[in-house]
Design an enzyme around this catalytic site. Structure first.
Site, short mmCIF file in Angstrom:
data_model
loop_
_atom_site.label_atom_id
_atom_site.label_comp_id
_atom_site.label_asym_id
_atom_site.label_seq_id
_atom_site.Cartn_x
_atom_site.Cartn_y
_atom_site.Cartn_z
N ASP A 166 21.46 48.07 46.40
CA ASP A 166 20.24 47.78 47.14
C ASP A 166 20.69 47.10 48.44
OD1 ASP A 166 17.48 47.35 47.66
OD2 ASP A 166 17.65 45.32 46.89
N ASP A 175 18.39 44.78 50.88
CA ASP A 175 17.84 43.44 51.10
C ASP A 175 18.08 42.55 49.89
OD1 ASP A 175 16.92 44.33 53.52
OD2 ASP A 175 14.87 44.69 52.84
#
Length: 219
Positions: free
Chosen positions: A8, A10
């Site tokens: 991922d 963020d």
């Protein structure tokens, strides 16, 4: 055997959470809506359109789809403008070191992010070269907790899910990894990502050595 890693963006590679918060806060203030950090926490890991609907539900606001899209676009414009301030110094501690280590050991690496601005963020970080595949909010139609973005990434890597480890900091992200039959590493507090196969408080703790130690039968 583990051959691929999917990250991922963020909260894992970098922390744009504060920039997102500021952009949503500006939009909410302009609209006269209530928005605080507790509500912002509910937006972690979900798409822009899903996020604005969470904010609207909280404020008991009903708008037509065209207006919702316009407001989501306005928020994104505020956010994208703020990305210009990001630099190569904005990796989360430990993230760049892990990506470098994975590259040196020959693992396949992909991004699996709900963000439609992932390429811009990676360019600001000078991180594009770390990734064989970039899966973002433009790659699939269903966002997390659906596993689609991770399945997209693993397919492009040419690897089945069971040969990949997903790094996530959001509850819905771990849900997505599990739904897709991926191994998972959670970054953050137990109440958020405690259902991952292994959890670390920070990326700095999530070294390749520690990950290999946990999944030792898979390396």
């Amino acid at each position: 055997m583990i051959k691929g890693f999917i990250f991922d963006l963020d909260g894992v590679i970098t922390d744009t959470a504060e920039l997102h918060y500021a952009a949503w806060k500006k939009l909410a203030d302009d609209m006269g809506w209530q928005f605080d950090r507790d509500l912002n926490e509910k937006l972690r890991g979900i798409s822009r359109m899903d996020s604005i609907k969470v904010i609207m539900d909280y404020n008991k606001v009903f708008l037509d789809e065209e207006t919702i899209v316009e407001l989501a676009t306005k928020k994104n414009d505020i956010y994208v403008e703020s990305l210009d301030s990001m630099t190569q110094e904005d990796y989360l501690p430990g993230a760049k070191e892990l990506l470098t280590h994975l590259r040196s050991e020959g693992f396949s690496v992909a991004l699996g992010s709900a963000s439609k601005n992932a390429n811009k963020v990676l360019k600001q970080l000078n991180a594009i070269h770390f990734f064989d595949v970039i899966g973002d909010g433009n790659s699939v139609s269903k966002s997390k907790p659906a596993p689609d973005i991770f399945l997209f990434a693993s397919e492009k890597l040419g690897l089945p899910p069971e040969n990949c480890i997903v790094f996530e900091d959001a509850e819905k992200g771990i849900d997505a990894a599990k739904a897709g039959n991926f191994h998972s590493v959670g970054i953050g507090p137990k109440e958020r990502v405690g259902h991952a196969d292994i959890r670390f408080n920070t990326m700095k703790e999530a070294t390749l050595f520690e990950v290999k130690s946990h999944f030792k039968d898979l390396f």
